[in-house]
Design a protein around this motif. Structure first.
Motif, PDB file in Angstrom:
ATOM      1  N   SER A   1       0.845  -1.193   0.000  1.00  0.00           N
ATOM      2  CA  SER A   1       0.000   0.000   0.000  1.00  0.00           C
ATOM      3  C   SER A   1       0.880   1.243   0.000  1.00  0.00           C
TER       4      SER A   1
ATOM      5  N   ARG B   1      -4.344   0.742   5.336  1.00  0.00           N
ATOM      6  CA  ARG B   1      -3.325  -0.005   4.595  1.00  0.00           C
ATOM      7  C   ARG B   1      -3.343  -1.482   4.961  1.00  0.00           C
TER       8      ARG B   1
ATOM      9  N   CYS C   1      -3.584  -0.585  -1.417  1.00  0.00           N
ATOM     10  CA  CYS C   1      -4.410   0.606  -1.625  1.00  0.00           C
ATOM     11  C   CYS C   1      -3.543   1.796  -2.027  1.00  0.00           C
TER      12      CYS C   1
END
Length: 72
Positions: free
Chosen positions: A32, A48, A54
């Motif tokens: 992430s 995260r 993400c």
């Protein structure tokens, strides 16, 4: 007799759970990001951890998904 509002609430809960599970299985590979690509704010550790790979904070991800559905 089940109330219509209760059934609707159950449906929404089931739909949300299905969308969360779909997002988890379709998560991009890799780590992430720590900074959101849209607003340049820090992405919280909890986000995260919950959504590996993400690239956006939760508010920006929600906005992105809404725009994608509208123009999709």
């Amino acid at each position: 007799m089940t109330d219509t509002i209760d059934r609707a609430g159950d449906y929404v809960d089931e739909w949300n759970e299905a969308m969360i599970n779909a997002a988890r299985t379709a998560a991009p590979a890799g780590p992430s990001l720590t900074i959101c690509i849209d607003c340049d704010e820090e992405i919280p550790e909890a986000r995260r951890a919950a959504a590996p790979g993400c690239k956006r904070c939760m508010p920006c991800e929600s906005d992105h998904q809404q725009r994608t559905r509208q123009h999709g």
